[in-house]
Design a protein around this motif. Structure first.
Motif, short mmCIF file in Angstrom:
data_model
loop_
_atom_site.label_atom_id
_atom_site.label_comp_id
_atom_site.label_asym_id
_atom_site.label_seq_id
_atom_site.Cartn_x
_atom_site.Cartn_y
_atom_site.Cartn_z
N GLU A 76 0.82 -1.22 0.00
CA GLU A 76 0.00 0.00 0.00
C GLU A 76 0.85 1.27 0.00
O GLU A 76 0.53 2.25 -0.67
CB GLU A 76 -0.93 0.01 1.22
N VAL A 77 1.96 1.21 0.73
CA VAL A 77 2.84 2.38 0.81
C VAL A 77 3.41 2.71 -0.57
O VAL A 77 3.52 3.88 -0.95
CB VAL A 77 3.97 2.14 1.82
N SER A 78 3.74 1.68 -1.33
CA SER A 78 4.30 1.90 -2.68
C SER A 78 3.31 2.65 -3.56
O SER A 78 3.66 3.64 -4.22
CB SER A 78 4.63 0.55 -3.34
N LEU A 98 -3.69 5.93 -11.61
CA LEU A 98 -3.02 5.01 -10.68
C LEU A 98 -3.90 4.72 -9.47
O LEU A 98 -3.92 3.59 -8.96
CB LEU A 98 -1.68 5.62 -10.24
N PHE A 99 -4.66 5.72 -9.02
CA PHE A 99 -5.59 5.53 -7.90
C PHE A 99 -6.65 4.50 -8.26
O PHE A 99 -6.97 3.60 -7.46
CB PHE A 99 -6.23 6.87 -7.53
N HIS A 104 -8.73 -1.05 -7.88
CA HIS A 104 -9.09 -2.26 -8.64
C HIS A 104 -8.31 -3.48 -8.15
O HIS A 104 -8.85 -4.60 -8.14
CB HIS A 104 -8.81 -2.03 -10.13
N ARG A 105 -7.08 -3.27 -7.72
CA ARG A 105 -6.25 -4.39 -7.26
C ARG A 105 -6.44 -4.69 -5.78
O ARG A 105 -5.76 -5.54 -5.23
CB ARG A 105 -4.78 -4.11 -7.56
N GLY A 106 -7.35 -3.98 -5.12
CA GLY A 106 -7.73 -4.32 -3.75
C GLY A 106 -6.86 -3.75 -2.67
O GLY A 106 -6.95 -4.16 -1.50
N PHE A 107 -6.02 -2.76 -2.97
CA PHE A 107 -5.19 -2.14 -1.95
C PHE A 107 -5.98 -1.09 -1.18
O PHE A 107 -6.89 -0.46 -1.72
CB PHE A 107 -3.96 -1.49 -2.58
N GLU A 108 -5.63 -0.90 0.09
CA GLU A 108 -6.31 0.09 0.92
C GLU A 108 -5.66 1.47 0.75
O GLU A 108 -4.44 1.57 0.59
CB GLU A 108 -6.26 -0.32 2.39
#
Length: 496
Positions: A76-78, A98-99, A104-108
């Protein structure tokens, strides 16, 4: 560390990179060290490098590291760091893309991500998109966060939203920080008519125990500049000098130069400019604009020449000031039909058009210059298309209920024929600029028009009709505020 017998791990190296935020040479060496030591696979190291490169404008290097990490080595930090980097460098479309991919890839996401997304909407001047995003944020509870709240206030203030909404956002945040105070003060300072509210916020900030920093002073100085009060301006200058801000704080000095110029005190502006230890493009723009506003075009042009000789690249603001200065360089002793420096004005306009091809400002300024110089036969390449478009649009507008307000036509005493008045207001610079913008952009793209005078009442009414008929968002920035026209309505509520 390795030279004195200590091994360097990824955690240590990422901490060192974060600590060396102002030394590009050292960062480059640390980056090389990470590769040679095999630490470039550590997420924390790569995240720290992306943060540094993005913050300092090295976007290509930040992108190379981020995309080189691969899908299995990002957290997530990346994602957050890269989105923040895009937001900081005003790459709005990339930040939003990018957001969306991150979601879409499920990151918080966190507050820094959301604040950067708001910055993306702001730099694209997409108030409508920002409003939709705000509506989604309300459900998350993030609106009570200072970082997100600052982003929302910045969006509304810069993109034609209401300062009433900005104040509501501010008051709904339980514990304001200095950044949030600075943002609300800045928002008020953008509108000359709300300068007193900006100063009132500044006093509230001080009473609440927050210490003003350089950003605070820049915003407050802007507010005093709008009030054109030399005595009050000197007071804020003295307060800034008594604070812990270094005397050579360039952003504060730049704001003071602009303030003194705008309040009619060009001598103090030049005196402060000459005592500054360092100048940047903003410093030079401020003093060049000051001389142009005071009719001393020769000094403006001299400073412009020195600016180029010192290798400082001019900006849009520079060229607009130079265009204005060129209108004031005529010499009485050379005779009255002698006018301004049209040749230099043309060169400045061409440079400005290369920077911003769809910006109508140089066309308007050059039109005024050609008029003063008696050169009536200079035409824009699309002038026929622009007039044809306005004529066709005028018919549609009248069918929709538009009635030209001929009181806004500037005519001589003997020009009383109604048709002549209507013809003149039909070709006001605002309407010409809007037509040019609509012809030069694709359907769905927003239009931005910059005007160096207050928008006239008839043009304000006409652009409302044009926005409704064309289905386009049209933003006009005049000397008072942004006017965002959408679906037949203006963000100012017809009060300006």
């Amino acid at each position: 560390m390795r030279e004195i017998g200590f091994d360097v791990d990824g955690f240590t190296l990422s901490g060192v990179i974060s600590a060396c935020c102002n030394d590009v040479n050292l960062i480059t060496q640390l980056h090389s060290l990470s590769v040679s030591a095999g630490l470039d696979s550590y997420i924390s190291v790569n995240n720290s490098l992306v943060t540094y490169y993005g913050k300092n404008g090295y976007l290509e290097e930040a992108e190379r590291i981020f995309y080189g990490m691969g899908e299995e080595n990002r957290n997530e930090v990346s994602w957050n760091t890269m989105i923040v980097a895009y937001g900081q460098q005003r790459e709005g479309f990339k930040a939003l893309a990018l957001f969306q991919e991150m979601i879409h890839r499920g990151f918080e996401v966190d507050m820094f991500t959301l604040a950067s997304v708001l910055t993306a909407f702001t730099c694209m001047e997409d108030l409508f998109g920002g409003l939709q995003f705000h509506a989604k944020l309300i459900k998350t509870g993030f609106c009570q966060n200072c970082h997100v709240g600052s982003g929302l206030i910045d969006l509304y203030a810069k993109c034609g939203g209401s300062m009433l909404d900005c104040r509501k956002i501010f008051e709904e945040i339980p514990a304001a920080d200095s950044v949030l105070w600075n943002t609300i003060i800045y928002g008020y300072s953008l509108d000359e008519e709300l300068s007193e509210q900006a100063l009132d916020c500044f006093r509230q900030m001080q009473r609440a125990g927050y210490k003003p920093d350089d950003c605070t002073f820049v915003c407050v100085i802007r507010a005093y500049s709008n009030l054109s009060s030399p005595s009050q301006g000197k007071q804020i200058h003295a307060l800034a000098m008594k604070s812990d801000i270094p005397s050579n704080q360039i952003s504060v000095d730049n704001a003071l130069v602009a303030m003194y110029s705008k309040s009619g005190n060009l001598q103090d502006a030049r005196r402060l400019f000459d005592t500054m230890l360092k100048h940047n493009v903003v410093s030079l723009n401020s003093i060049i604009a000051g001389y142009a506003q005071h009719g001393n075009g020769m000094e403006s042009l001299l400073l412009f020449k020195q600016m180029l000789e010192n290798g400082i690249a001019p900006t849009r603001i520079t060229f607009i000031s130079v265009l204005s200065a060129c209108a004031h360089t005529g010499k009485v002793e050379e005779g009255k039909r002698k006018h301004g420096n049209v040749e230099l004005a043309e060169k400045a306009a061409n440079e400005l058009l290369q920077l911003e091809p769809t910006n109508a400002t140089p066309y308007v300024l050059l039109a005024n210059m050609y008029s003063s110089a008696g050169k009536w036969k200079r035409y824009h390449p699309l002038m026929k298309e622009i007039h044809d478009y306005l004529e066709a649009m005028s018919m549609k507008m009248k069918q929709a209920g538009y009635v030209p307000d001929v009181r806004w036509a500037l005519v001589k005493d003997d020009e009383t024929v109604e048709g002549e008045r209507e013809f003149k207001i039909a070709h006001h610079s605002e309407k010409l600029a809007v037509a040019f913008g609509l012809l030069s952009t694709k359907d769905g793209e927003p239009i931005l028009v910059m005007k160096n005078l207050r928008i006239c009442g008839d043009c304000h009414n006409a652009i409302k009709y044009i926005s409704a008929i064309s289905g386009r968002t049209i933003t006009v920035r005049d000397t008072h505020r942004f006017h965002c026209f959408m679906e037949g309505q203006c963000s100012c509520g017809d009060y300006w």
